[in-house]
Design a protein around this motif. Structure first.
Motif, short mmCIF file in Angstrom:
data_model
loop_
_atom_site.label_atom_id
_atom_site.label_comp_id
_atom_site.label_asym_id
_atom_site.label_seq_id
_atom_site.Cartn_x
_atom_site.Cartn_y
_atom_site.Cartn_z
N ILE A 67 0.84 -1.21 0.00
CA ILE A 67 0.00 0.00 0.00
C ILE A 67 0.87 1.25 0.00
CG2 ILE A 67 -1.60 1.35 1.43
CD1 ILE A 67 -2.85 -1.38 2.26
N ALA A 68 1.91 1.26 0.83
CA ALA A 68 2.82 2.42 0.88
C ALA A 68 3.50 2.63 -0.47
CB ALA A 68 3.86 2.20 1.98
N LYS A 69 3.89 1.54 -1.11
CA LYS A 69 4.55 1.63 -2.42
C LYS A 69 3.59 2.18 -3.47
CE LYS A 69 7.32 -1.25 -5.55
NZ LYS A 69 7.85 -2.63 -5.79
N LEU A 70 2.35 1.68 -3.45
CA LEU A 70 1.35 2.16 -4.42
C LEU A 70 1.03 3.63 -4.19
CD1 LEU A 70 -1.04 -0.94 -4.47
CD2 LEU A 70 0.34 -0.13 -6.39
N GLU A 71 0.87 4.02 -2.93
CA GLU A 71 0.55 5.42 -2.63
C GLU A 71 1.67 6.35 -3.09
OE1 GLU A 71 -0.20 5.18 1.55
OE2 GLU A 71 -2.38 4.99 1.28
N ALA A 72 2.93 5.91 -2.89
CA ALA A 72 4.07 6.73 -3.34
C ALA A 72 4.07 6.85 -4.85
CB ALA A 72 5.37 6.10 -2.85
N ARG A 73 3.76 5.75 -5.54
CA ARG A 73 3.73 5.76 -7.00
C ARG A 73 2.61 6.65 -7.51
NH1 ARG A 73 6.15 5.98 -11.56
NH2 ARG A 73 5.37 4.65 -13.23
N ILE A 74 1.43 6.59 -6.87
CA ILE A 74 0.28 7.42 -7.28
C ILE A 74 0.60 8.90 -7.07
CG2 ILE A 74 -2.09 8.04 -6.62
CD1 ILE A 74 -2.55 5.01 -6.12
N ALA A 75 1.25 9.22 -5.94
CA ALA A 75 1.62 10.61 -5.68
C ALA A 75 2.60 11.13 -6.74
CB ALA A 75 2.24 10.73 -4.29
N GLU A 76 3.53 10.26 -7.12
CA GLU A 76 4.52 10.63 -8.14
C GLU A 76 3.82 10.89 -9.49
OE1 GLU A 76 8.02 8.42 -10.70
OE2 GLU A 76 7.61 7.71 -8.66
N MET A 77 2.86 10.01 -9.82
CA MET A 77 2.16 10.16 -11.11
C MET A 77 1.24 11.38 -11.10
SD MET A 77 1.40 6.20 -12.12
CE MET A 77 0.86 6.67 -13.75
N SER A 78 0.65 11.67 -9.94
CA SER A 78 -0.18 12.89 -9.83
C SER A 78 0.64 14.14 -10.15
CB SER A 78 -0.78 12.99 -8.42
OG SER A 78 -1.66 11.92 -8.18
#
Length: 648
Positions: A591-602
């Protein structure tokens, strides 16, 4: 997975293996059993490729990896504990160094469009992917968990391995083998230098391991808890039982009865045939029949019967002086080794006739307390022996005190008194000194043989307080059974320092647990103690007070359960909790990895860089959000599962 094919091993004129053949499959948990000298360790060496048989072979896939722990290891003492353990990850450490080197080189380059720069990026990507796949981000945690599981403290990690005893260095070698996660474990007596808690940890590890295992152990409980198959070596042959050790013992007894019946029938046939030959040898009319019978005998495949197991032999200690009501009492006992504080204000009392065990992690003061009782160490506080207490002591270095100029029989004959003198050879045979072995000089005995001889001599002393420090390390199961029965029949007091649960089960009625400079008394046997320890561990580490209270209510209202059953139930419960907790931890990392990736893509969608394909970014962004929602749902389900477990 591994095929052992028609192995023959000859030592001089003696044939150890004769056409030994069997398979090791990918998920087998095999207990390798047999008498001392049957060839168990030799078979492991051959499978590990460290010994060549006289004929036959072992075949396996080229890519198969093996982790082999022999009984005796040559150590390299040039590193710290943690550095030595991390050598299990040579590939990962090499990749770390290469990634660091590539990053350093890339940071100094500015020719971003050149072919050589793109090659560097490509190599970095490849190394990073290999690093991730090999578990590069978690290997240090795995090292710490494994070393702690095998009894090392965090402050031990940076100590040089040369500071540790052979038993502790054996633990480091075992840690390295476990961390490599081979396809096949070959473990020769891995529990000899482990305490009870480390053995439990190793049990849990091996039970959940996905590879195969071939294990030599004289610890019945360890074999029963891990193995699902038992391969016995007897008289140069192997007998394969698809059952754990305890069930194998029953089936083996049935097989031996069948062997005896077949042996008797064959002996009758041989006797009748020889009688016919002798009767008609000189009658020409029967010459053809006689020759036929002679050839029949020559071709006969003689049935051999396994050697009799004389573990039913009962050994009784000689009478000893009657001691006072209290055998030994300690008041306010403290012990320092320099600045190292081992025991702090300890109180204990052992009454006449009690069978007591000292347990706890190695290094917590068990042997120190034994030596204080023996008046071998200075200490603070008071330790008093009762009236007319006479101590018989067995220690690991006991074998060094034997007279090397005497034979085995002479050594025992010098200390035996009374009726036991008529049964000296029986006693020596029970401890594996049969036939001509009794005439061997002590000087030529192996370390294990010396230990067994020292144990025999201790059994003959007229004492009323026996202190045994790890007495079973070099004894096979038959000898352990004899010793255990003798100790149960002993009318005096027994104090045992041991990690062998099967040996302690049914022998001791009180446990003293050593830890944090204190000792704690537990009434009851070893499985009651282990069950209580599991409960304490859960209540302290995993359960909140409300859950603990519910569990205490249920415990008070529940039907009585024997200690071993309760221990197994609690251990299974602990395993389930730990498994779910590990899944939750993994899910939280995802979950932490996905959230970091989503923030980066945002961020990239808010400010697209030149050359970015916004449509592809949006598609990937939506995909990540779907994966995150799924991971959150799975995390919630796991949390509910954990809550249900804790509420039981």
């Amino acid at each position: 997975m591994v095929s052992v094919n028609q192995l023959v091993v000859d030592f001089g004129g003696f044939r150890l293996f004769d056409d030994v053949t069997f398979l090791i499959n990918s998920r087998d948990r095999i207990g390798l059993v047999g008498r001392n000298g049957a060839g168990k360790s030799t078979l492991l060496k051959i499978i590990a490729g460290q010994m060549v048989p006289t004929s036959g072979n072992v075949s396996m896939p080229k890519e198969l990896t093996i982790g082999y722990l022999p009984q005796h290891i040559h150590y390299s003492d040039t590193r710290t504990v943690v550095d030595e353990a991390e050598t299990a990850f040579e590939e990962i450490i090499g990749l770390e160094a290469e990634i660091a080197r590539l990053n350093e080189e890339i940071s100094q380059r500015e020719d971003y469009e050149s072919e050589s720069y793109m090659d560097l990026i490509s190599r970095l990507t490849e190394c990073t992917e290999r690093y991730d796949m090999a578990g590069g981000h978690s290997y240090k945690r795995d090292v710490e968990l494994t070393l702690k599981g095998l009894g090392f403290k965090r402050e031990d990690f940076d100590r040089p391995t040369v500071e540790f005893s052979g038993g502790w260095r054996m633990r480091i070698e075992l840690a390295k083998i476990l961390l490599r996660k081979p396809d096949l474990f070959l473990l020769d007596e891995p529990t000899n230098h482990l305490d009870i808690e480390s053995i439990q940890w190793l049990e849990d590890y091996l039970k959940n391991y996905q590879g195969a295992l071939v294990l030599i152990s004289h610890d019945r409980a360890f074999l029963d808890n891990i193995t699902n198959r038992t391969v016995e070596i007897s008289l140069g042959k192997v007998y394969d039982y698809r059952v754990p050790y305890s069930r194998y013992v029953v089936l083996r007894a049935e097989r031996r009865e069948q062997q005896l019946a077949a042996y008797r029938n064959q002996q009758k046939l041989i006797d009748d045939t020889e009688a016919f030959i002798e009767r008609f040898r000189y009658k020409s009319s029967k010459a053809v029949q006689v020759q036929s019978r002679i050839k029949q005998l020559e071709k006969l495949d003689r049935i051999e019967v396994d050697e009799l197991d004389n573990s039913a032999l009962r050994i009784k200690f000689p009478k000893a002086p009657h001691s006072g009501a209290i055998t030994v009492k300690g008041t306010g006992v403290s012990k320092f080794y320099g600045s190292h504080h081992v025991l702090d204000d300890v109180n204990f009392a052992i009454a006449r006739g009690e069978k007591v065990a000292f347990v706890g992690k190695n290094g917590e003061g068990k042997t120190t307390m034994v030596r204080i009782i023996l008046n071998e160490l200075e200490h603070q506080g008071k330790v008093e022996l009762g009236h007319q207490v006479k101590i018989g002591y067995f220690a690991q270095n006991q074998a060094d005190k034997l007279d090397p100029s005497l034979t085995v029989l002479e050594s025992v004959d010098h200390v035996a008194v009374g009726d036991i003198r008529t049964r000296i050879r029986d006693l020596l045979g029970a401890f594996l000194f049969g036939g001509e072995a009794v005439d061997k000089k002590v000087a030529v005995l192996s370390g294990g043989e010396r230990t067994r001889l020292a144990m025999v001599m201790l059994l003959l002393e007229p004492v009323n307080f026996l202190i045994l420090d790890e007495p079973t390390n070099h004894l096979d199961m038959r000898s352990k059974d004899i010793l255990k029965q003798a100790l149960k029949d002993f009318e005096g007091t027994v104090l045992v320092v041991s990690h062998d649960r099967d040996f302690l089960d049914g022998l001791v009625n009180k446990m003293y647990e050593f830890g944090n400079k204190k000792i704690r008394e537990h009434l009851g046997g070893v499985y009651e103690f282990l069950a209580a320890k599991k409960m304490e561990s859960l209540s302290e580490l995993e359960l909140n007070p409300a859950v603990q209270a519910r569990r205490e209510e249920k415990k008070e209202s529940a039907e009585p359960v024997d200690g071993k059953q309760r221990f197994e139930e609690l251990r299974e419960y602990n395993r389930k909790v730990r498994r779910v907790a590990n899944k939750i931890e993994d899910k939280e990392k995802l979950i932490a990895k996905l959230e970091a990736r989503i923030a980066e893509m945002s961020q990239r969608l808010a400010e697209p860089a030149e050359g970015d394909d916004v449509a592809i970014l949006v598609k990937e962004y939506d995909k990540m959000n779907v994966e995150l929602e799924k991971a959150m749902q799975e995390w919630e389900a796991l949390q509910n599962e954990l809550s249900e477990l804790e509420g039981k």
